[in-house]
Design a protein around this motif. Structure first.
Motif, PDB file in Angstrom:
ATOM      1  N   MET A  63      32.255  42.616  25.112  1.00  0.00           N
ATOM      2  CA  MET A  63      33.295  42.275  26.071  1.00  0.00           C
ATOM      3  C   MET A  63      34.672  42.270  25.412  1.00  0.00           C
ATOM      4  O   MET A  63      35.632  42.824  25.956  1.00  0.00           O
ATOM      5  N   ASN A  64      34.756  41.673  24.241  1.00  0.00           N
ATOM      6  CA  ASN A  64      36.046  41.632  23.544  1.00  0.00           C
ATOM      7  C   ASN A  64      36.503  43.026  23.135  1.00  0.00           C
ATOM      8  O   ASN A  64      37.691  43.345  23.198  1.00  0.00           O
ATOM      9  N   ARG A  65      35.559  43.867  22.736  1.00  0.00           N
ATOM     10  CA  ARG A  65      35.904  45.237  22.371  1.00  0.00           C
ATOM     11  C   ARG A  65      36.444  46.002  23.580  1.00  0.00           C
ATOM     12  O   ARG A  65      37.424  46.731  23.479  1.00  0.00           O
ATOM     13  N   GLY A  66      35.805  45.821  24.724  1.00  0.00           N
ATOM     14  CA  GLY A  66      36.281  46.486  25.936  1.00  0.00           C
ATOM     15  C   GLY A  66      37.649  45.994  26.368  1.00  0.00           C
ATOM     16  O   GLY A  66      38.499  46.778  26.775  1.00  0.00           O
ATOM     17  N   LEU A  67      37.870  44.685  26.266  1.00  0.00           N
ATOM     18  CA  LEU A  67      39.186  44.148  26.629  1.00  0.00           C
ATOM     19  C   LEU A  67      40.272  44.620  25.673  1.00  0.00           C
ATOM     20  O   LEU A  67      41.399  44.923  26.100  1.00  0.00           O
ATOM     21  N   LEU A  68      39.957  44.686  24.393  1.00  0.00           N
ATOM     22  CA  LEU A  68      40.928  45.205  23.427  1.00  0.00           C
ATOM     23  C   LEU A  68      41.240  46.677  23.700  1.00  0.00           C
ATOM     24  O   LEU A  68      42.403  47.092  23.647  1.00  0.00           O
ATOM     25  N   ALA A  69      40.213  47.459  23.989  1.00  0.00           N
ATOM     26  CA  ALA A  69      40.427  48.875  24.295  1.00  0.00           C
ATOM     27  C   ALA A  69      41.273  49.030  25.560  1.00  0.00           C
ATOM     28  O   ALA A  69      42.186  49.861  25.600  1.00  0.00           O
ATOM     29  N   LEU A  70      40.982  48.226  26.572  1.00  0.00           N
ATOM     30  CA  LEU A  70      41.764  48.281  27.801  1.00  0.00           C
ATOM     31  C   LEU A  70      43.215  47.903  27.538  1.00  0.00           C
ATOM     32  O   LEU A  70      44.139  48.551  28.044  1.00  0.00           O
ATOM     33  N   GLY A  71      43.433  46.874  26.744  1.00  0.00           N
ATOM     34  CA  GLY A  71      44.794  46.461  26.413  1.00  0.00           C
ATOM     35  C   GLY A  71      45.548  47.538  25.653  1.00  0.00           C
ATOM     36  O   GLY A  71      46.724  47.808  25.932  1.00  0.00           O
ATOM     37  N   ILE A  72      44.883  48.169  24.698  1.00  0.00           N
ATOM     38  CA  ILE A  72      45.531  49.240  23.937  1.00  0.00           C
ATOM     39  C   ILE A  72      45.883  50.409  24.844  1.00  0.00           C
ATOM     40  O   ILE A  72      46.982  50.974  24.754  1.00  0.00           O
ATOM     41  N   VAL A  73      44.983  50.762  25.741  1.00  0.00           N
ATOM     42  CA  VAL A  73      45.234  51.884  26.653  1.00  0.00           C
ATOM     43  C   VAL A  73      46.396  51.566  27.593  1.00  0.00           C
ATOM     44  O   VAL A  73      47.277  52.402  27.804  1.00  0.00           O
ATOM     45  N   VAL A  74      46.433  50.369  28.140  1.00  0.00           N
ATOM     46  CA  VAL A  74      47.513  50.015  29.075  1.00  0.00           C
ATOM     47  C   VAL A  74      48.860  50.002  28.356  1.00  0.00           C
ATOM     48  O   VAL A  74      49.843  50.558  28.854  1.00  0.00           O
ATOM     49  N   VAL A  75      48.909  49.384  27.185  1.00  0.00           N
ATOM     50  CA  VAL A  75      50.167  49.351  26.429  1.00  0.00           C
ATOM     51  C   VAL A  75      50.597  50.764  26.052  1.00  0.00           C
ATOM     52  O   VAL A  75      51.781  51.111  26.133  1.00  0.00           O
ATOM     53  N   SER A  76      49.658  51.589  25.659  1.00  0.00           N
ATOM     54  CA  SER A  76      49.968  52.962  25.283  1.00  0.00           C
ATOM     55  C   SER A  76      50.499  53.770  26.473  1.00  0.00           C
ATOM     56  O   SER A  76      51.468  54.511  26.334  1.00  0.00           O
ATOM     57  N   LEU A  77      49.873  53.612  27.625  1.00  0.00           N
ATOM     58  CA  LEU A  77      50.347  54.349  28.804  1.00  0.00           C
ATOM     59  C   LEU A  77      51.715  53.870  29.272  1.00  0.00           C
ATOM     60  O   LEU A  77      52.565  54.683  29.655  1.00  0.00           O
ATOM     61  N   VAL A  78      51.951  52.571  29.227  1.00  0.00           N
ATOM     62  CA  VAL A  78      53.275  52.048  29.596  1.00  0.00           C
ATOM     63  C   VAL A  78      54.332  52.552  28.613  1.00  0.00           C
ATOM     64  O   VAL A  78      55.432  52.950  29.016  1.00  0.00           O
ATOM     65  N   ALA A  79      53.996  52.562  27.320  1.00  0.00           N
ATOM     66  CA  ALA A  79      54.929  53.079  26.324  1.00  0.00           C
ATOM     67  C   ALA A  79      55.168  54.574  26.526  1.00  0.00           C
ATOM     68  O   ALA A  79      56.295  55.053  26.343  1.00  0.00           O
TER      69      ALA A  79
END
Length: 89
Positions: free
Chosen positions: A32-48
């Motif tokens: 679960m933590n790995r998925g949340l971290l991956a989701l966070g990285i993807v969202v931050v990357s797309l916003v950037a």
């Protein structure tokens, strides 16, 4: 070196983080933590990436020679989403 660091090396941290999460053992970081971290990285990357696109459009109006640096940055920042949805998902 300044352009290379700003447009290639700095955005490349996001795909490297996704690959790092992929190869990290499950015993170290749970599913679960790995998925949340991956989701966070993807969202931050797309916003950037979207923000870099806006800044790139404004900058390319003044200096058209820099457009390839901005395009490369945007593609690198979109890579984590493709990695999570594609081969690593």
């Amino acid at each position: 070196m300044d352009r290379l660091a700003r447009h290639i090396l700095l955005p490349a941290v996001a795909p490297a983080a996704i690959i790092g999460l992929y190869v990290t053992p499950v015993a170290l970081i749970g599913c679960m933590n790995r998925g949340l971290l991956a989701l966070g990285i993807v969202v931050v990357s797309l916003v950037a990436g979207i923000a870099m696109g806006v800044v790139g459009i404004k900058t390319c109006r003044r200096d058209p020679a820099t457009r390839w640096w901005w395009i490369a940055s945007i593609f690198i920042l979109a890579t984590p989403a493709f990695l999570v949805l594609g081969p690593l998902g």
